[in-house]
Design an enzyme around this catalytic site. Structure first.
Site, PDB file in Angstrom:
ATOM      1  CG  LEU A  62       7.121 -12.919 -11.339  1.00 55.69           C
ATOM      2  CD1 LEU A  62       6.308 -13.496 -12.481  1.00 55.69           C
ATOM      3  CD2 LEU A  62       7.501 -11.476 -11.625  1.00 55.69           C
ATOM      4  CG  HIS A  63       7.201 -19.245  -9.450  1.00 49.58           C
ATOM      5  ND1 HIS A  63       5.872 -18.902  -9.251  1.00 49.58           N
ATOM      6  CD2 HIS A  63       7.202 -20.540  -9.841  1.00 49.58           C
ATOM      7  CE1 HIS A  63       5.116 -19.959  -9.504  1.00 49.58           C
ATOM      8  NE2 HIS A  63       5.889 -20.974  -9.871  1.00 49.58           N
ATOM      9  CG  PHE A  64      10.780 -17.108 -14.722  1.00 54.57           C
ATOM     10  CD1 PHE A  64      10.339 -17.163 -16.036  1.00 54.57           C
ATOM     11  CD2 PHE A  64      10.763 -15.885 -14.052  1.00 54.57           C
ATOM     12  CE1 PHE A  64       9.892 -16.018 -16.677  1.00 54.57           C
ATOM     13  CE2 PHE A  64      10.314 -14.734 -14.684  1.00 54.57           C
ATOM     14  CZ  PHE A  64       9.878 -14.802 -16.007  1.00 54.57           C
TER      15      PHE A  64
END
Lengths: 445, 398
Positions: A241-243
């Site tokens: 999970l990453h932005f």
């Protein structure tokens, strides 16, 4: 199973070649990474933001001067740490030496010539027909990056005031959220926000993580510092999970596109659709609180991923405007429906490209870049009008069911990490007819 | 604050204040060269319309009048017009001091220096938009219908004269009733859904354009007396070493002490100096712009440090030195100086940035972030500003 071959973006110097044996030094794995082997005693700067209920930005109202925060989040902390890593030579190239221009025309697409970004790597196969895939610890993930690539920890403040601690121990139990550099930046200040990094969450939106991203956009206080999200199947290459976020003081074409209001929800969130733009998408704005807005968009994202529809999200204007695009390019590509000329450019239409910022790998494409070309590429990304209507209906149904059915839904906060996204089964139960089939092939709809 | 007071006086003769006060239009004048792009003049009409006192408005950025329902896309369009140094006319929802929103037609236009083509001020006129019949459906109710009938009758009655002065006086007479209608509408429509957009009538558009014209010609007239001429249209291309107002606005947000020097001009002069730099060294901006940085050195400055700096500039590399510098009053200080090349959108070096930290300066540490990190942050912010704001200029500028 649908797969495409593409050159994965190298976001960390520890991703270069996973079989490569790192030189062993004293203690740990020698990489000074974020895994159990190295994290004991590790320290990183900690920025604790004030979890306001309102979107910030216009604080300086006449007669209501706000006190100066201890650290300017964007201009001092983020850019300072980033420049520090630049001078230490951690990036694969100097992105400010990459030529960039606005493509002539009414939309103002932005093109960048970046010949360094995709060198060296061999194309890898990616499965594109599953938006949700379990975390696989054997593949590259952000716990494997070196600590020098992490800029700081980003957490909600416990006492409600902005805090900065230059050397804060990493609280392994509480799994901190961190901001790390992308060693293949597409603009200055390109970073990754990795929520609760040690929990090893797969690329999948949940309410708390999305709220964290929104807080980061608000904290930056610049409309030109934007965050983006790519789901699996919509050109995310790392299933952790990453932005993403970077700083470019130019308006994106998507931000200029006209919009048409569809509805305003009970919580004050206004939903519009984009007009006169090659990619069909929804815009979420307003809301009585930052959480209202965040929860609405999260629920829309959760609905899409639970229905196996790949999508991209752009968080713009300090978190005030959020663009959501369901897309089907990768699937078309896997099915051989994208023309060779477009594929030749090797431009992967992820969130930044959809927003109108095109990073081109070949000088020829850069020199010949035209509005028409950009439009043609993006038009391939968009769902058809018919399919977009269908997907929008799905989203509205999901949002409405949360809005009406469950009063607690709007009360989820960072303090309640247990707020679970709607499970697959629940969604199926609400609209079984629409879901059946969508898992097979989106394009054929 | 002194800068804000001086903003008009530097260009126009003193009586300009009185003349501007006489105008009944609602307008503000902003100065992009001052950090924060503040309002330096607000007309009485503006204060009346917004409900703020003069003291509350001067020095503030125009965005403080926006609120939760202000269309963000419109805000962006205004930002763009400022960036491109061009006029814009757009409907905008603003908020009064008491929190009530109102629609107005915002017309903003730059005023250029005749001398070097740089933007001296932006004039922003606000014309209240009278309610339209079709907008009343969202529940303005009985009153709304009445208002709209009034509104349309009013518009029908006005005949454009060939003489601008005539149109203007018509507009002024009309201003009163419109404001009254507005306040009735507001007390009624509070809490109701504000429409997405509100199109101004042709008359309102004309009125805004006329107001801009009036104010600009007044400013032009008053600049003639001082000899520092301004004009409504750019008369000359920006001269060498003149930064765009949008770049100056961006650089003005950076709080650290720094200068930009242009290596493409003879003797590499300073083309930008931050407020903090002027505070640190004691010089006025006009005393440093156009000069090489060597005036900071003095008899005890180590020549080997200077040659190290020269060398790193020659090889286009960043460097950090500790150098003895002198203020205007001849007092010396140890300057922990970081120099780095800064590239424009074509990837070529456009400037060198020099960020100063006065050694032993305690108040810089209280911010929690080390002075070194803040110094690097300033370098980063300068890089983003220079790169981003040269991007529209097409291929290679230097």
């Amino acid at each position: 199973m649908l797969r495409i071959k593409r050159v994965p973006t190298v976001v960390s110097n520890y991703q270069k070649d996973e079989s490569e044996e790192a030189a062993r030094r004293e203690g740990g794995c020698g990489r000074n990474c974020l895994n159990k082997c190295c994290i004991q005693g590790a320290k990183l700067p900690l920025y604790a933001f004030k979890p306001l209920n309102k979107i910030v930005g216009d604080k300086a109202l006449p007669g209501h001067e706000s006190s100066q925060p201890p650290v300017a989040f964007l201009d001092s902390l983020l850019l300072g740490e980033w420049e520090d890593r630049m001078q230490k030579g951690l990036f694969r190239y100097d992105v400010t030496a990459c030529e960039t221009k606005v493509i002539p025309g009414g939309y103002g697409f932005i093109a960048q010539l970046n010949e360094g970004r995709h060198l060296k790597k061999r194309p890898t196969e990616f499965r594109v027909d599953k938006v949700l895939q379990p975390f696989d610890g054997s593949k590259f993930n952000f716990t494997k990056v070196g600590q020098e690539e992490v800029l700081f920890q980003f957490e909600p403040s416990e006492d409600g005031e902005v805090q900065f601690i230059p050397n804060a121990p990493i609280d392994v139990e509480n799994s901190p959220s961190v901001v790390a550099i992308n060693v293949s930046p597409i603009e200055y200040g390109h970073v990754l926000l990795i929520p609760r990094i040690l929990e090893c969450l797969p690329q999948r939106i949940d309410r708390d993580s999305f709220l964290l991203a929104l807080y980061m956009a608000a904290e930056a206080e610049s409309p030109y510092f934007r965050l983006g999200y790519n789901s699996l199947g919509a050109f995310a290459t790392i299933n952790h999970l990453h932005f993403q976020a970077y700083y470019l003081a130019v308006p994106f074409p998507i931000e200029k596109a006209p919009t048409k209001k569809i509805t305003t929800l009970d919580g004050g969130v206004k939903i519009s659709k984009l007009l006169n733009y090659p990619v069909r998408g929804l815009i979420f704005e307003g809301g009585n609180s930052i959480e209202d807005l965040s929860n609405t968009v999260s629920d829309a994202c959760i609905c899409l991923q639970d229905n196996n529809i790949p999508y991209n999200v752009l968080i713009a204007d300090c978190g005030r405007r959020i663009f959501l695009f369901p897309q089907c390019y990768a699937e078309k590509q896997a099915l051989g429906e994208v023309n060779a000329e477009l594929l030749d450019t090797q431009v992967n239409p992820a969130v930044w490209e959809i927003s109108g910022h095109m990073v081109l790998k070949r000088k020829k494409d850069y020199e010949e870049a035209s509005e028409e070309n950009a439009w043609r590429l993006l038009a391939e990304v968009s769902l058809s009008e018919e399919r977009f209507q269908e997907v929008s209906a799905l989203i509205f149904e999901a949002i409405a069911s949360v809005d009406n059915g469950n009063g607690n839904a709007t009360q989820s906060s960072l303090e309640e990490p247990d707020a679970k996204p709607k499970s697959h089964e629940e969604v199926d139960a609400i609209h079984p007819a629409m879901v059946a089939g969508t898992k097979e092939c989106l394009v054929l709809h | 604050m002194a800068l804000i007071e001086q903003s008009l006086n530097r260009r126009y003769s003193l009586y300009v204040h009185e003349e501007l006060d006489e105008l009944s239009e609602s307008f503000t004048i902003t100065d992009p060269s001052i950090s924060g792009h503040p309002i330096v003049f607000a007309s009485l009409g503006f204060l009346k319309m917004s409900g703020y006192s003069k003291e509350e408005v001067i020095g503030k950025n125009g965005r403080v009048f926006q609120g939760p329902r202000t269309n963000r896309r419109s805000v962006m369009e205004i930002r763009e017009a400022i960036r491109e140094e061009r006029p814009i006319q757009i409907s905008l929802l603003n908020y009064r001091k008491d929190g009530t929103p109102f629609w107005m037609l915002f017309h903003m236009s730059p005023v250029f220096s005749k001398d070097d083509g740089s933007v001296i001020h932006f004039v922003g006129v606000q014309v209240p938009i009278s309610p339209k019949p079709r907008r009343s459906r969202s529940g303005v109710g009985r009153n709304g219908v009445n208002l709209c009938e009034d509104g349309s009758r009013m518009r029908g009655d006005i005949v454009f004269g060939s003489c601008r002065r005539e149109v203007c006086s018509d507009s002024l007479v009309e201003l009163g009733p419109v404001l009254d209608l507005e306040s009735v509408l507001d007390s009624d429509s509070r809490g109701l859904d504000i429409e997405e957009t509100c199109e101004a009538s042709d008359l309102e558009k004309q009125r805004a354009a006329n107001a801009i014209e009036n104010i600009s010609s007044l400013l032009t007239r008053y600049s003639e007396i001082t000899g520092r001429l301004v004009c409504e249209r750019r008369c000359s291309l920006p001269g060498a070493g003149v930064l765009s107002s949008s770049l100056i606005i961006s650089l003005g947000r950076i709080k650290q002490s720094f200068v930009l020097t242009d290596p493409h001009l003879p003797d590499m002069p300073i083309v930008y100096a931050s407020d903090a730099f002027l505070r640190l060294t004691g010089y006025a901006r006009r005393e440093v712009l156009g000069h090489n940085c060597r005036f900071l050195s003095g008899e005890d400055t180590d020549p080997s440090t200077l040659s190290k700096m020269k060398e790193s500039i020659r090889v286009e590399q960043a460097c950090t030195v500790r150098i003895l510098n002198y203020r205007k009053d001849k007092s010396s200080f140890w300057n922990y100086l970081h120099i780095s090349p800064v590239r424009n959108a074509s990837g070529k070096i456009a400037y060198f940035v020099g960020v100063q930290i006065e050694e032993g300066c305690k108040d810089q540490v209280r911010h929690g972030l080390s002075p070194e990190m803040r110094q690097l942050g300033a370098v980063g912010a300068v890089r983003v500003a220079v790169r981003s704001l040269s991007i529209g200029a097409g291929p290679s500028m230097s």
